[in-house]
Design a protein around this motif. Sequence first.
Motif, mmCIF file in Angstrom:
data_model
loop_
_atom_site.group_PDB
_atom_site.id
_atom_site.type_symbol
_atom_site.label_atom_id
_atom_site.label_comp_id
_atom_site.label_asym_id
_atom_site.label_seq_id
_atom_site.Cartn_x
_atom_site.Cartn_y
_atom_site.Cartn_z
ATOM 1 N N HIS A 286 1.961 2.541 -3.328
ATOM 2 C CA HIS A 286 1.034 3.409 -4.066
ATOM 3 C C HIS A 286 1.405 4.874 -3.867
ATOM 4 O O HIS A 286 1.259 5.687 -4.771
ATOM 5 C CB HIS A 286 -0.404 3.196 -3.585
ATOM 6 N N GLY B 69 -5.634 3.731 -8.004
ATOM 7 C CA GLY B 69 -5.653 2.669 -7.005
ATOM 8 C C GLY B 69 -4.998 1.343 -7.337
ATOM 9 O O GLY B 69 -5.195 0.380 -6.614
ATOM 10 N N THR B 70 -4.243 1.259 -8.430
ATOM 11 C CA THR B 70 -3.670 -0.027 -8.804
ATOM 12 C C THR B 70 -2.172 0.106 -9.062
ATOM 13 O O THR B 70 -1.721 1.109 -9.582
ATOM 14 C CB THR B 70 -4.331 -0.580 -10.081
ATOM 15 N N VAL C 279 -1.631 -7.610 -10.159
ATOM 16 C CA VAL C 279 -1.853 -6.213 -9.829
ATOM 17 C C VAL C 279 -2.294 -6.099 -8.375
ATOM 18 O O VAL C 279 -3.128 -6.881 -7.915
ATOM 19 C CB VAL C 279 -2.934 -5.598 -10.762
ATOM 20 N N HIS C 280 -1.716 -5.151 -7.657
ATOM 21 C CA HIS C 280 -2.158 -4.877 -6.291
ATOM 22 C C HIS C 280 -3.076 -3.661 -6.329
ATOM 23 O O HIS C 280 -2.738 -2.647 -6.922
ATOM 24 C CB HIS C 280 -0.948 -4.585 -5.393
ATOM 25 N N THR C 281 -4.257 -3.787 -5.726
ATOM 26 C CA THR C 281 -5.180 -2.660 -5.733
ATOM 27 C C THR C 281 -5.575 -2.301 -4.302
ATOM 28 O O THR C 281 -5.656 -3.174 -3.438
ATOM 29 C CB THR C 281 -6.424 -2.952 -6.593
ATOM 30 N N THR D 47 0.833 -1.207 0.000
ATOM 31 C CA THR D 47 0.000 0.000 0.000
ATOM 32 C C THR D 47 0.868 1.257 0.000
ATOM 33 O O THR D 47 0.543 2.241 -0.640
ATOM 34 C CB THR D 47 -0.943 -0.001 1.208
ATOM 35 N N TRP E 51 -9.403 -12.878 -8.554
ATOM 36 C CA TRP E 51 -9.098 -12.110 -7.347
ATOM 37 C C TRP E 51 -8.380 -13.021 -6.371
ATOM 38 O O TRP E 51 -8.783 -14.159 -6.157
ATOM 39 C CB TRP E 51 -10.381 -11.576 -6.706
ATOM 40 N N ILE F 69 -1.022 1.004 -15.677
ATOM 41 C CA ILE F 69 -1.754 0.498 -14.514
ATOM 42 C C ILE F 69 -1.221 1.152 -13.243
ATOM 43 O O ILE F 69 -1.982 1.576 -12.371
ATOM 44 C CB ILE F 69 -1.620 -1.038 -14.425
ATOM 45 N N THR F 70 0.110 1.275 -13.161
ATOM 46 C CA THR F 70 0.686 1.864 -11.953
ATOM 47 C C THR F 70 0.257 3.317 -11.777
ATOM 48 O O THR F 70 0.029 3.770 -10.661
ATOM 49 C CB THR F 70 2.220 1.776 -12.008
ATOM 50 N N LEU G 68 -11.700 0.147 -7.181
ATOM 51 C CA LEU G 68 -10.780 1.006 -7.929
ATOM 52 C C LEU G 68 -10.232 0.309 -9.176
ATOM 53 O O LEU G 68 -9.744 0.953 -10.093
ATOM 54 C CB LEU G 68 -9.613 1.442 -7.037
ATOM 55 N N ALA G 69 -10.303 -1.023 -9.203
ATOM 56 C CA ALA G 69 -9.746 -1.768 -10.334
ATOM 57 C C ALA G 69 -10.762 -1.958 -11.453
ATOM 58 O O ALA G 69 -10.499 -2.669 -12.422
ATOM 59 C CB ALA G 69 -9.223 -3.120 -9.861
#
Lengths: 104, 88, 188
Positions: free
Chosen positions: A35, C130-131, C143-145, A32, C179, C125-126, C150-151
Amino acid sequence: MRDVVGLALIFGGLFFVLVSALGLVRFPDFYTRSHALGKSDTLGTILVLGGLAVYGGLTLSSLKLLLILIFVGLGNPTATHALTRAALRSRHEIWSRREGGKKE
Amino acid sequence: MTALLLGVALVIALLTVVPVFRIVAGPTIYDRVLGVGLMGTNAILLLVLVGYIYDRIDMFVDLAVAYAILNFVGVVVVAKYLERRGET
Amino acid sequence: MRHRNWVSLGVQTALLFAFWLVLSGRYEPRFLIVGALSVALVLLLNRDIFVLHTVPESGGGHWAVLALGWRWLLYVAWLLYDIAVANIQVASLVLHPRMPIDPVLLRFSVSWRRGATQVLLANSITLTPGTVTVDLRDGEYTVHTLAPRLAQPLVSGEVQKRVASVLGEEAGHAPAVTWIGSVGALEQ
């Protein structure tokens, strides 16, 4: 006029640099927090550099500022990606609300 | 105007405390590298702002270009190294 | 090996030389000559990525590189807008007192084989809401969200379509998204 636009951009950028610093403190885990670097800090830097370029007018230095701006815009997300990939491939676990995890 | 830029530079300099906290507190090596990256971008901004404040932007902007490139390469190289080593 | 595209080569030479001029800031003949030699050396050393691989594979002839430039501009405008939206969202999450985040990983694949398109999608994407792209292997993205909602543009395939249109790839339909709640679950 140019001063006003430049200053507005600089202060806008300052806000996002502030947000990325806050994010680095408040977010619960590494993913997180990434981000904050990948987005807020990139936009903050772009805005401040762009504002300074507008303030400086059309000079060689401003062109170099634009180069830095492009470089940060491409480089920051790439660096973030390299780091998160390293973390994922060495099985660093993500923080999840469902697990009821607490802040690292 | 210079006073305003000085104020902005001061705020960014104070904000550098946050990445330093992250570098010291961790908890993982990735957080520390992230902190270094954030500090690097703040350093770029400070260099450019100081250049405008001292009215020597033509010199400081070259330093900032070099710093931007070094910062990017540095973070990516450390990330690559960590990936090879494969541990926290 | 594809044939060389001279327009593309010319555009790249001009860009590199402009880069030299901006960085050097001196315009006496000997600096210009050193610059020209450097540009030639860079083009020679990177001939694989610079000269050959940027030739668009499908139609358009030699001037297709200019159309590519135009599509790039449109793409950058869209990306800037998205970056602004992304940052306001992240800012509101960071500043929110309870910080309503619900991080998950998601995984999907694309059918493109070209490295440039895959990398462009990863960076897009980055930078978008939010991703963050965490891993990319053979067209399979992890991908981390910050929160599943947000994705949404990724799940519907909107981002993929945009990126595909820039470099002239097949857009395809909405991707099959998985997911994943934890890195441990990723192993299976």
